[in-house]
Design a protein around this motif. Structure first.
Motif, PDB file in Angstrom:
ATOM      1  N   ASN A 557       0.814  -1.214   0.000  1.00 48.92           N
ATOM      2  CA  ASN A 557       0.000   0.000   0.000  1.00 48.92           C
ATOM      3  C   ASN A 557       0.848   1.265   0.000  1.00 48.92           C
ATOM      4  O   ASN A 557       0.482   2.274   0.598  1.00 48.92           O
ATOM      5  CB  ASN A 557      -0.945   0.007   1.209  1.00 48.92           C
ATOM      6  N   GLY A 558       1.990   1.223  -0.664  1.00 51.27           N
ATOM      7  CA  GLY A 558       2.833   2.409  -0.770  1.00 51.27           C
ATOM      8  C   GLY A 558       2.100   3.561  -1.427  1.00 51.27           C
ATOM      9  O   GLY A 558       1.367   3.350  -2.404  1.00 51.27           O
ATOM     10  N   ASN A 559       2.294   4.765  -0.894  1.00 53.46           N
ATOM     11  CA  ASN A 559       1.562   5.923  -1.442  1.00 53.46           C
ATOM     12  C   ASN A 559       2.471   7.075  -1.842  1.00 53.46           C
ATOM     13  O   ASN A 559       1.995   8.155  -2.175  1.00 53.46           O
ATOM     14  CB  ASN A 559       0.509   6.413  -0.442  1.00 53.46           C
ATOM     15  N   ILE A 560       3.783   6.863  -1.824  1.00 47.74           N
ATOM     16  CA  ILE A 560       4.723   7.902  -2.244  1.00 47.74           C
ATOM     17  C   ILE A 560       5.402   7.454  -3.530  1.00 47.74           C
ATOM     18  O   ILE A 560       6.112   6.445  -3.561  1.00 47.74           O
ATOM     19  CB  ILE A 560       5.797   8.156  -1.162  1.00 47.74           C
ATOM     20  N   GLY A 561       5.137   8.179  -4.606  1.00 45.58           N
ATOM     21  CA  GLY A 561       5.816   7.895  -5.862  1.00 45.58           C
ATOM     22  C   GLY A 561       7.219   8.473  -5.825  1.00 45.58           C
ATOM     23  O   GLY A 561       7.395   9.632  -5.449  1.00 45.58           O
ATOM     24  N   THR A 562       8.222   7.687  -6.198  1.00 51.30           N
ATOM     25  CA  THR A 562       9.603   8.161  -6.148  1.00 51.30           C
ATOM     26  C   THR A 562      10.160   8.324  -7.554  1.00 51.30           C
ATOM     27  O   THR A 562       9.931   7.487  -8.435  1.00 51.30           O
ATOM     28  CB  THR A 562      10.508   7.204  -5.354  1.00 51.30           C
ATOM     29  N   LEU A 563      10.908   9.404  -7.741  1.00 52.60           N
ATOM     30  CA  LEU A 563      11.551   9.703  -9.016  1.00 52.60           C
ATOM     31  C   LEU A 563      12.990  10.087  -8.697  1.00 52.60           C
ATOM     32  O   LEU A 563      13.242  11.132  -8.098  1.00 52.60           O
ATOM     33  CB  LEU A 563      10.818  10.848  -9.725  1.00 52.60           C
ATOM     34  N   VAL A 564      13.934   9.225  -9.084  1.00 58.64           N
ATOM     35  CA  VAL A 564      15.322   9.358  -8.641  1.00 58.64           C
ATOM     36  C   VAL A 564      16.250   9.124  -9.822  1.00 58.64           C
ATOM     37  O   VAL A 564      15.927   8.361 -10.730  1.00 58.64           O
ATOM     38  CB  VAL A 564      15.643   8.342  -7.514  1.00 58.64           C
ATOM     39  N   ASN A 565      17.413   9.778  -9.809  1.00 58.91           N
ATOM     40  CA  ASN A 565      18.426   9.500 -10.838  1.00 58.91           C
ATOM     41  C   ASN A 565      19.520   8.624 -10.254  1.00 58.91           C
ATOM     42  O   ASN A 565      20.189   8.983  -9.304  1.00 58.91           O
ATOM     43  CB  ASN A 565      19.029  10.800 -11.382  1.00 58.91           C
ATOM     44  N   GLY A 566      19.690   7.439 -10.811  1.00 57.26           N
ATOM     45  CA  GLY A 566      20.706   6.522 -10.323  1.00 57.26           C
ATOM     46  C   GLY A 566      20.090   5.374  -9.549  1.00 57.26           C
ATOM     47  O   GLY A 566      19.267   5.583  -8.649  1.00 57.26           O
ATOM     48  N   ALA A 567      20.495   4.148  -9.876  1.00 57.87           N
ATOM     49  CA  ALA A 567      19.894   2.963  -9.265  1.00 57.87           C
ATOM     50  C   ALA A 567      20.181   2.876  -7.776  1.00 57.87           C
ATOM     51  O   ALA A 567      19.293   2.568  -6.974  1.00 57.87           O
ATOM     52  CB  ALA A 567      20.395   1.707  -9.979  1.00 57.87           C
ATOM     53  N   GLY A 568      21.426   3.128  -7.377  1.00 58.40           N
ATOM     54  CA  GLY A 568      21.766   3.049  -5.961  1.00 58.40           C
ATOM     55  C   GLY A 568      20.999   4.050  -5.135  1.00 58.40           C
ATOM     56  O   GLY A 568      20.476   3.731  -4.058  1.00 58.40           O
ATOM     57  N   LEU A 569      20.905   5.290  -5.635  1.00 55.17           N
ATOM     58  CA  LEU A 569      20.174   6.326  -4.919  1.00 55.17           C
ATOM     59  C   LEU A 569      18.683   6.006  -4.881  1.00 55.17           C
ATOM     60  O   LEU A 569      17.999   6.289  -3.894  1.00 55.17           O
ATOM     61  CB  LEU A 569      20.411   7.685  -5.581  1.00 55.17           C
ATOM     62  N   ALA A 570      18.167   5.406  -5.957  1.00 51.51           N
ATOM     63  CA  ALA A 570      16.751   5.022  -5.979  1.00 51.51           C
ATOM     64  C   ALA A 570      16.455   3.954  -4.936  1.00 51.51           C
ATOM     65  O   ALA A 570      15.436   4.003  -4.238  1.00 51.51           O
ATOM     66  CB  ALA A 570      16.362   4.542  -7.379  1.00 51.51           C
ATOM     67  N   MET A 571      17.351   2.953  -4.814  1.00 52.98           N
ATOM     68  CA  MET A 571      17.178   1.933  -3.775  1.00 52.98           C
ATOM     69  C   MET A 571      17.224   2.560  -2.395  1.00 52.98           C
ATOM     70  O   MET A 571      16.403   2.258  -1.522  1.00 52.98           O
ATOM     71  CB  MET A 571      18.271   0.867  -3.891  1.00 52.98           C
ATOM     72  N   ASN A 572      18.202   3.437  -2.183  1.00 54.50           N
ATOM     73  CA  ASN A 572      18.359   4.061  -0.876  1.00 54.50           C
ATOM     74  C   ASN A 572      17.190   4.975  -0.545  1.00 54.50           C
ATOM     75  O   ASN A 572      16.799   5.084   0.625  1.00 54.50           O
ATOM     76  CB  ASN A 572      19.664   4.848  -0.825  1.00 54.50           C
ATOM     77  N   THR A 573      16.600   5.615  -1.537  1.00 48.33           N
ATOM     78  CA  THR A 573      15.442   6.476  -1.304  1.00 48.33           C
ATOM     79  C   THR A 573      14.272   5.666  -0.759  1.00 48.33           C
ATOM     80  O   THR A 573      13.594   6.075   0.192  1.00 48.33           O
ATOM     81  CB  THR A 573      15.037   7.191  -2.605  1.00 48.33           C
ATOM     82  N   VAL A 574      14.033   4.501  -1.344  1.00 45.21           N
ATOM     83  CA  VAL A 574      12.967   3.615  -0.856  1.00 45.21           C
ATOM     84  C   VAL A 574      13.266   3.185   0.580  1.00 45.21           C
ATOM     85  O   VAL A 574      12.383   3.193   1.448  1.00 45.21           O
ATOM     86  CB  VAL A 574      12.827   2.389  -1.783  1.00 45.21           C
ATOM     87  N   ASP A 575      14.539   2.815   0.847  1.00 44.23           N
ATOM     88  CA  ASP A 575      14.923   2.383   2.195  1.00 44.23           C
ATOM     89  C   ASP A 575      14.783   3.509   3.214  1.00 44.23           C
ATOM     90  O   ASP A 575      14.247   3.317   4.313  1.00 44.23           O
ATOM     91  CB  ASP A 575      16.384   1.901   2.190  1.00 44.23           C
ATOM     92  N   ALA A 576      15.303   4.694   2.869  1.00 45.29           N
ATOM     93  CA  ALA A 576      15.302   5.809   3.817  1.00 45.29           C
ATOM     94  C   ALA A 576      13.892   6.308   4.093  1.00 45.29           C
ATOM     95  O   ALA A 576      13.580   6.740   5.207  1.00 45.29           O
ATOM     96  CB  ALA A 576      16.186   6.942   3.292  1.00 45.29           C
ATOM     97  N   LEU A 577      13.012   6.266   3.095  1.00 46.00           N
ATOM     98  CA  LEU A 577      11.607   6.614   3.333  1.00 46.00           C
ATOM     99  C   LEU A 577      10.988   5.640   4.330  1.00 46.00           C
ATOM    100  O   LEU A 577      10.229   6.050   5.222  1.00 46.00           O
ATOM    101  CB  LEU A 577      10.825   6.591   2.019  1.00 46.00           C
ATOM    102  N   ALA A 578      11.305   4.361   4.189  1.00 45.91           N
ATOM    103  CA  ALA A 578      10.783   3.360   5.128  1.00 45.91           C
ATOM    104  C   ALA A 578      11.303   3.629   6.537  1.00 45.91           C
ATOM    105  O   ALA A 578      10.567   3.507   7.519  1.00 45.91           O
ATOM    106  CB  ALA A 578      11.171   1.955   4.668  1.00 45.91           C
ATOM    107  N   ASP A 579      12.589   4.003   6.653  1.00 41.47           N
ATOM    108  CA  ASP A 579      13.154   4.346   7.955  1.00 41.47           C
ATOM    109  C   ASP A 579      12.385   5.485   8.616  1.00 41.47           C
ATOM    110  O   ASP A 579      12.212   5.511   9.839  1.00 41.47           O
ATOM    111  CB  ASP A 579      14.617   4.778   7.803  1.00 41.47           C
TER     112      ASP A 579
END
Length: 689
Positions: A557-579
């Protein structure tokens, strides 16, 4: 080329004698015992500096020219380059037709390879044959089997060291030597050595240590490819004995076991040194989509490989301080310097505030899923995974008994895959397939890529599989059939489940993945890629792919759409949002060279997900310019009739221009430069809807 040997702060007292470098041409001396020289002896070639003589392959090309101009202006000692069939001059430096001639006349210490992916393997091999000490390959999408062949060659020599492929390169901030495409404004000479799989996360780490006043010594891009020419342990060996490096940052992610090897090395290092250099790290991909390739070619788990949580736990056990976002590296390292008694400037934060609080989360692993009377392995998506029925057809064409599982018989697992540790293909065997943990007893049996499978391995494989004596005779046929298919059709994973039946082996499940780069870069294996079934894939993912965007819709039920440049940063964005208590709806990597049009296309894809209540744009400008991203956001608002709130965080190249464009737009945009503030705002807006 002799680099200065100046110690700042407190000296490191190691229980073993300090190893010496013969700079520029040879490697670290690890033993006084006579032994045959090999690839490990080239580790010392990673030490670059102001006197390092650099050439470019593909020197007169557009990208190489632009990069060379920047690097020369910064201080890199580029002495010339190579373009096949050309003799002359470019940028005031000689151009020669072959690398061998360049080695004879220009005597380079390193080469940067700036050619397209389909040309890169030949360029790397030419550099190896000419015995260039350091070879830096930045190209993405080099076919896996080409890289396997290159690693087979590298193992037979002791002159050339490879960095990459699919890496930003290597850069000495102290020596002003850049071989790669790192964003120069982020770097200042300093004290922190950085080794990273992810380019964008490494740029964030560089910027963080710059803002903290620590700066960088040497930064090595391990790269996100399936097989890296230089790994974490190689870099750690350099940093250990580099007097300019006083602290170390390690940036890893899902895929492979290089982080586990690093943790083992760090444990031993901390035992033998009375005052070891402090180390901080981050691992991306805690909240990755199970069984999916998260942007980087190597960001997926093969059978038996650890997940992100296992890597974090092992690094912590080794004494590494973990952070959950690269912007925290600067303060974390200052804290560690203070705790270790090493000199540090500025204020420090508490160590506990820099530690990752994610270790109690349950790691999600690929599992067997039941489909009526049959069970198939959940697919890991790296175009191309083919349907199980098509995989079984390929086996039957090779005379292998294969059909759907009837529910009878003990299933065992046999696969041919890439062994990232030995940098070679391998057989993976498991005696039992537990639906809850199908690879628990998996064991790897590597073999040389060019020499092929060694039949002497068969008895050991049969013993590990616990096969009955009557079935052991049919094992070579299955192995040889899989290896033949693996080599001829450029697979990266051929995973089968089989049962013993009347003294023979019968395949009852198959999960086959073939290298998309072989098809996309060189148009090889067209017959295999004709098996792709678009109708089986998520339509938004297919739509994004057309524009070079990697989009993965996350379950839940994720409700935040993420738009990121770079695969590593995109993975970390998902992780840090969860944190922070948020839930990402997707993984989206615009690519390292995102444009305004790419950003608009990314918005289009995200907006098709009805769960999304807010869009979080997280950009760190390396090759991507902050003002270009900002204009892309404005373009999306103008053309897409945007109604959702958008939070924009822009750092890096042209960040002030980008932030100003957002702030002055008059649109309902929320602009930040701090990640935690931006994430908090995105979560607030998502929960308000």
């Amino acid at each position: 080329m002799i680099r200065r040997q100046v110690m700042r702060g407190h000296p490191v007292h190691c229980t073993t004698s300090m190893r010496k470098y013969i700079l520029g041409k040879s490697a670290l001396s690890f033993s006084t015992t006579a032994r045959r020289r090999g690839y490990e002896d080239t580790i010392g070639n990673l030490r670059i500096g102001k006197d390092t003589r650099v050439i470019f392959q593909g020197f007169t090309g557009k990208q190489a020219t632009a990069n060379a101009k920047e690097s020369i202006e910064w201080g890199t000692n580029i002495v010339g380059g190579v373009t096949p069939g050309k003799n002359g001059e470019h940028l005031g430096r000689p151009v020669l037709p072959t690398v061998r001639e360049a080695m004879e006349k220009l005597k380079p210490d390193a080469t940067g390879i700036y050619v397209a992916a389909h040309q890169a393997p030949a360029a790397i091999e030419e550099a190896i044959e000419a015995e260039v000490p350091l070879i830096v390959a930045v190209a993405e999408h080099i076919p896996i089997h080409d890289i396997l062949r290159i690693h087979s060659i590298l193992k037979t020599q002791s002159k050339s060291r490879l960095v990459g492929a699919n890496a930003p390169g290597i850069i000495s901030a102290i020596g002003k030597c850049r071989i790669g495409f790192q964003p120069l404004p982020c770097f200042i000479p300093g004290r922190i050595g950085i080794v990273a799989k992810s380019g964008t996360l490494s740029y964030e780490a560089v910027a963080s240590t710059t803002r903290a006043g620590l700066g960088q010594s040497l930064c090595i891009g391990m790269g996100g490819d399936v097989l890296a020419g230089t790994n974490f342990v190689d870099a750690l060996k350099i940093f250990e004995n580099d007097d300019d490096t006083e602290g170390i940052v390690l940036i890893g992610e899902i895929g492979g076991s290089a982080e586990m090897d690093a943790a083992e090395w760090i444990s031993e290092y901390r035992k033998r040194c009375s005052n070891p250099k402090p180390i901080s790290a981050i691992i991306g991909g805690i909240n990755c989509a199970p069984g999916r390739v998260m942007g980087h070619a190597g960001a997926f788990a093969l059978p038996g490989e650890p997940d992100a949580l296992a890597k974090i736990k092992r690094l912590e056990q080794a004494g590494v301080t973990m952070v959950n976002h690269p912007t925290k590296f600067g303060e974390a390292m200052k804290t560690l310097f203070g705790q270790s008694g090493r000199a540090s400037s500025g204020t420090s934060t508490t160590g506990s505030s820099q530690r990752r609080g994610m270790h109690t989360l349950r790691g999600v692993r690929p599992t067997l899923q039941s489909h009526g009377s049959k069970s198939i392995l959940q697919t890991q998506k790296r175009n191309l995974y083919i349907r199980e029925d098509l995989a079984l057809d390929l086996l039957r064409e090779r005379g292998i008994n294969a059909s759907e599982y009837s529910g009878k018989g003990r299933r065992r697992m046999l696969a041919v895959a890439v062994d990232r540790k030995s940098l070679s293909p391998c057989i993976i065997a498991s005696p039992a397939t537990d639906p809850e943990n199908p690879h628990a007893e998996a064991k790897k049996f590597p073999f040389d890529y060019r020499q092929g499978f060694n039949a002497s391995l068969v008895p050991a494989i049969a013993e590990h599989l616990q096969l009955g004596s009557s079935s052991q005779e049919s094992l070579p046929k299955l192995i040889n059939g899989l290896v033949d298919l693996y080599m001829k059709k450029e697979a990266f994973l051929l995973e089968t489940l089989f049962v013993e039946r009347l003294g023979e082996l019968k395949v009852v499940g198959a999960n086959f993945g073939f290298d998309d780069a072989a098809f996309r870069s060189t148009k090889r294996q067209e017959d295999i890629h004709a098996f792709r079934r678009i109708e089986d894939e998520h339509p938004q993912e297919v739509e994004a792919e057309k524009d070079g965007i990697v989009y993965i819709k996350l379950a839940g039920n994720g409700n935040i759409g993420t738009l990121v440049n770079g695969a590593g940063l995109a993975m970390n964005t998902v992780d840090a949002l969860a944190d922070a208590g948020g839930k990402a709806a997707n993984f989206l990597d615009t690519g390292g060279k995102a444009t305004s049009e790419t950003v608009k296309k990314s918005f289009q894809v995200i907006l098709q997900d009805e769960r999304v209540k807010v869009i979080f744009v997280n950009i760190f400008g390396g090759l991507t310019l902050g003002d270009m991203i900002a204009n892309g956001v404005l373009l999306a608002f103008k053309e897409l009739d945007m109604r959702l709130p958008v939070v924009v965080r822009i750092r890096g190249t042209n960040e002030e221009k980008g932030q100003r464009i957002i702030a002055e737009s008059g649109l309902p945009l929320h602009a930040f430069d701090d990640f935690e503030e931006a994430a908090a705002k995105a979560i607030e807006l998502a929960n308000r809807s």
